[in-house]
Write a protein that holds these residues in place. Structure first.
Motif, PDB file in Angstrom:
ATOM      1  N   LEU A 198     -31.582 -49.749 -22.508  1.00 31.07           N
ATOM      2  CA  LEU A 198     -30.600 -50.446 -21.698  1.00 31.07           C
ATOM      3  C   LEU A 198     -31.250 -51.055 -20.472  1.00 31.07           C
ATOM      4  N   PHE A 199     -30.579 -52.036 -19.898  1.00 27.40           N
ATOM      5  CA  PHE A 199     -31.023 -52.617 -18.641  1.00 27.40           C
ATOM      6  C   PHE A 199     -30.796 -51.621 -17.509  1.00 27.40           C
ATOM      7  N   THR A 200     -31.388 -51.881 -16.364  1.00 29.07           N
ATOM      8  CA  THR A 200     -31.043 -51.169 -15.138  1.00 29.07           C
ATOM      9  C   THR A 200     -30.570 -52.196 -14.128  1.00 29.07           C
ATOM     10  N   ARG A 201     -29.651 -51.779 -13.289  1.00 31.63           N
ATOM     11  CA  ARG A 201     -29.080 -52.683 -12.313  1.00 31.63           C
ATOM     12  C   ARG A 201     -30.115 -53.048 -11.259  1.00 31.63           C
ATOM     13  N   ARG A 202     -30.222 -54.311 -10.929  1.00 28.12           N
ATOM     14  CA  ARG A 202     -31.190 -54.773  -9.946  1.00 28.12           C
ATOM     15  C   ARG A 202     -30.671 -54.635  -8.527  1.00 28.12           C
ATOM     16  N   GLY A 203     -29.372 -54.630  -8.370  1.00 36.81           N
ATOM     17  CA  GLY A 203     -28.811 -54.566  -7.026  1.00 36.81           C
ATOM     18  C   GLY A 203     -27.718 -55.596  -6.871  1.00 36.81           C
ATOM     19  N   GLN A 204     -27.105 -55.605  -5.727  1.00 41.33           N
ATOM     20  CA  GLN A 204     -25.964 -56.475  -5.505  1.00 41.33           C
ATOM     21  C   GLN A 204     -26.365 -57.932  -5.565  1.00 41.33           C
ATOM     22  N   GLY A 205     -25.747 -58.690  -6.459  1.00 38.29           N
ATOM     23  CA  GLY A 205     -25.993 -60.122  -6.558  1.00 38.29           C
ATOM     24  C   GLY A 205     -25.230 -60.868  -5.484  1.00 38.29           C
ATOM     25  N   HIS A 206     -25.480 -62.172  -5.400  1.00 35.17           N
ATOM     26  CA  HIS A 206     -24.816 -62.917  -4.344  1.00 35.17           C
ATOM     27  C   HIS A 206     -23.335 -63.076  -4.599  1.00 35.17           C
ATOM     28  N   GLY A 207     -22.928 -62.887  -5.868  1.00 35.96           N
ATOM     29  CA  GLY A 207     -21.500 -62.955  -6.158  1.00 35.96           C
ATOM     30  C   GLY A 207     -20.822 -61.621  -5.933  1.00 35.96           C
ATOM     31  N   GLY A 208     -21.581 -60.525  -6.079  1.00 32.44           N
ATOM     32  CA  GLY A 208     -21.046 -59.204  -5.844  1.00 32.44           C
ATOM     33  C   GLY A 208     -20.143 -58.731  -6.963  1.00 32.44           C
ATOM     34  N   SER A 209     -19.567 -57.571  -6.752  1.00 29.19           N
ATOM     35  CA  SER A 209     -18.654 -56.973  -7.720  1.00 29.19           C
ATOM     36  C   SER A 209     -17.260 -56.958  -7.139  1.00 29.19           C
ATOM     37  N   SER A 210     -16.314 -57.420  -7.927  1.00 28.95           N
ATOM     38  CA  SER A 210     -14.944 -57.436  -7.434  1.00 28.95           C
ATOM     39  C   SER A 210     -14.223 -56.122  -7.704  1.00 28.95           C
ATOM     40  N   THR A 211     -14.725 -55.293  -8.642  1.00 24.49           N
ATOM     41  CA  THR A 211     -13.955 -54.127  -9.064  1.00 24.49           C
ATOM     42  C   THR A 211     -14.818 -52.899  -9.298  1.00 24.49           C
ATOM     43  N   ILE A 212     -16.029 -52.850  -8.797  1.00 24.96           N
ATOM     44  CA  ILE A 212     -16.984 -51.826  -9.212  1.00 24.96           C
ATOM     45  C   ILE A 212     -16.509 -50.411  -8.919  1.00 24.96           C
TER      46      ILE A 212
ATOM     47  N   ASN B 214     -24.027 -60.276 -10.719  1.00 29.04           N
ATOM     48  CA  ASN B 214     -24.786 -59.147 -10.194  1.00 29.04           C
ATOM     49  C   ASN B 214     -26.046 -59.010 -11.021  1.00 29.04           C
ATOM     50  N   GLY B 215     -27.215 -59.031 -10.369  1.00 29.17           N
ATOM     51  CA  GLY B 215     -28.484 -59.092 -11.075  1.00 29.17           C
ATOM     52  C   GLY B 215     -28.825 -57.832 -11.849  1.00 29.17           C
ATOM     53  N   ILE B 216     -29.604 -58.012 -12.929  1.00 34.11           N
ATOM     54  CA  ILE B 216     -30.086 -56.920 -13.756  1.00 34.11           C
ATOM     55  C   ILE B 216     -31.598 -57.058 -13.888  1.00 34.11           C
TER      56      ILE B 216
ATOM     57  N   TYR C 206     -33.633 -59.128 -16.700  1.00 32.65           N
ATOM     58  CA  TYR C 206     -32.751 -60.142 -17.281  1.00 32.65           C
ATOM     59  C   TYR C 206     -32.500 -61.295 -16.321  1.00 32.65           C
ATOM     60  N   GLY C 207     -32.083 -60.993 -15.142  1.00 31.73           N
ATOM     61  CA  GLY C 207     -31.703 -62.024 -14.190  1.00 31.73           C
ATOM     62  C   GLY C 207     -30.264 -61.806 -13.766  1.00 31.73           C
ATOM     63  N   THR C 208     -29.546 -62.892 -13.555  1.00 30.16           N
ATOM     64  CA  THR C 208     -28.172 -62.800 -13.060  1.00 30.16           C
ATOM     65  C   THR C 208     -27.215 -63.430 -14.063  1.00 30.16           C
ATOM     66  N   PRO C 209     -26.494 -62.622 -14.835  1.00 31.12           N
ATOM     67  CA  PRO C 209     -25.531 -63.174 -15.798  1.00 31.12           C
ATOM     68  C   PRO C 209     -24.287 -63.679 -15.081  1.00 31.12           C
ATOM     69  N   ASP C 210     -23.488 -64.462 -15.804  1.00 32.25           N
ATOM     70  CA  ASP C 210     -22.230 -64.944 -15.233  1.00 32.25           C
ATOM     71  C   ASP C 210     -21.291 -63.782 -14.924  1.00 32.25           C
ATOM     72  N   PHE C 211     -21.208 -62.824 -15.867  1.00 34.67           N
ATOM     73  CA  PHE C 211     -20.377 -61.643 -15.695  1.00 34.67           C
ATOM     74  C   PHE C 211     -21.122 -60.437 -16.252  1.00 34.67           C
ATOM     75  N   LEU C 212     -20.626 -59.254 -15.899  1.00 37.77           N
ATOM     76  CA  LEU C 212     -21.265 -58.023 -16.345  1.00 37.77           C
ATOM     77  C   LEU C 212     -20.200 -56.959 -16.546  1.00 37.77           C
ATOM     78  N   PHE C 213     -20.236 -56.303 -17.719  1.00 37.36           N
ATOM     79  CA  PHE C 213     -19.459 -55.090 -17.937  1.00 37.36           C
ATOM     80  C   PHE C 213     -20.405 -53.921 -17.710  1.00 37.36           C
ATOM     81  N   SER C 214     -19.982 -52.935 -16.955  1.00 38.00           N
ATOM     82  CA  SER C 214     -20.845 -51.784 -16.695  1.00 38.00           C
ATOM     83  C   SER C 214     -20.026 -50.510 -16.689  1.00 38.00           C
ATOM     84  N   ASN C 215     -20.648 -49.443 -17.168  1.00 35.03           N
ATOM     85  CA  ASN C 215     -20.037 -48.124 -17.165  1.00 35.03           C
ATOM     86  C   ASN C 215     -21.169 -47.109 -17.259  1.00 35.03           C
TER      87      ASN C 215
END
Length: 203
Positions: free
Chosen positions: A20-34, A112-114, A117-126
């Motif tokens: 699996l990927f690992t989270r890179r940190g807060q992207g410039h768009g951020g998370s609206s519901t994390i 939010n960057g990974i 991978y880079g920065t996808p348009d959206f991300l599902f995470s759990n």
């Protein structure tokens, strides 16, 4: 016996089966519901309706999202809608995708960057589950097939076991791995606007 989705994934999945990927940190768009515990944390399989969600329901959110877009477009004169706007209308489509996820209490992150991978348009995470979602929309001067397959290749190169590419195009599916989700009703009107179809590829 294999489930329908297991058979489907084996037959059409373009994605590798690796770590699996690992989270890179807060992207410039951020998370609206994390940190919203009342949000449903879905996998891509659950989003596509192949596995039950956390309430035991099978919902094809891709088809329902297409219906949502139709509802929004129903409020404008579609024959005058600027499908050929310079630079494309993908940003608007992404906003409506985010609106649909929020309206349906689906947990997601935006740009939010990974790592790897880079920065996808959206991300599902759990927890360790990270699934990037990329969106591509046709507009004059674009090559929707090339653009969508480039996103699939990006997922292949990073060996992601999960991911989703959404393509909106009048030209048919980018390749045989893409599946039809919805026809945008009322987008017929000659060259402007063209027939728009929503396709998806992922697991």
């Amino acid at each position: 016996m294999k489930t329908f989705f297991q058979a489907f994934a084996q037959a059409v999945s373009p994605f590798g089966q690796a770590s699996l990927f690992t989270r890179r940190g807060q992207g410039h768009g951020g998370s609206s519901t994390i940190n919203s515990y009342d949000m449903a944390q879905l996998t891509i399989q659950q989003f596509l309706g192949y596995n039950p969600d956390n309430r035991g329901r099978f919902i094809n959110h891709m088809a329902r999202f297409g219906q949502h877009v139709d509802t929004v477009l129903g409020s404008v004169a579609r024959t005058d809608y600027p499908w050929d706007i310079p630079g494309g209308w993908e940003g608007w489509f992404q906003v409506e995708f985010a609106t649909y996820l929020t309206m349906n209490n689906i947990d997601h992150e935006r740009e939010n960057g990974i790592r790897g991978y880079g920065t996808p348009d959206f991300l599902f995470s759990n927890g360790p589950y990270l699934a990037p979602i990329e969106i591509k929309c046709h507009h004059p001067g674009s090559n929707i097939t090339q653009d969508a397959l480039a996103d699939v290749a990006k997922l292949q190169q990073t060996k992601s076991p999960y991911g989703l590419v959404i393509a909106v195009t009048p030209n048919g599916p980018p390749n045989g791995s893409f599946h039809h989700a919805h026809t945008l009703i009322g987008t017929v009107g000659g060259a402007n606007p063209p027939n728009m179809e929503i396709y998806y590829c992922g697991q």
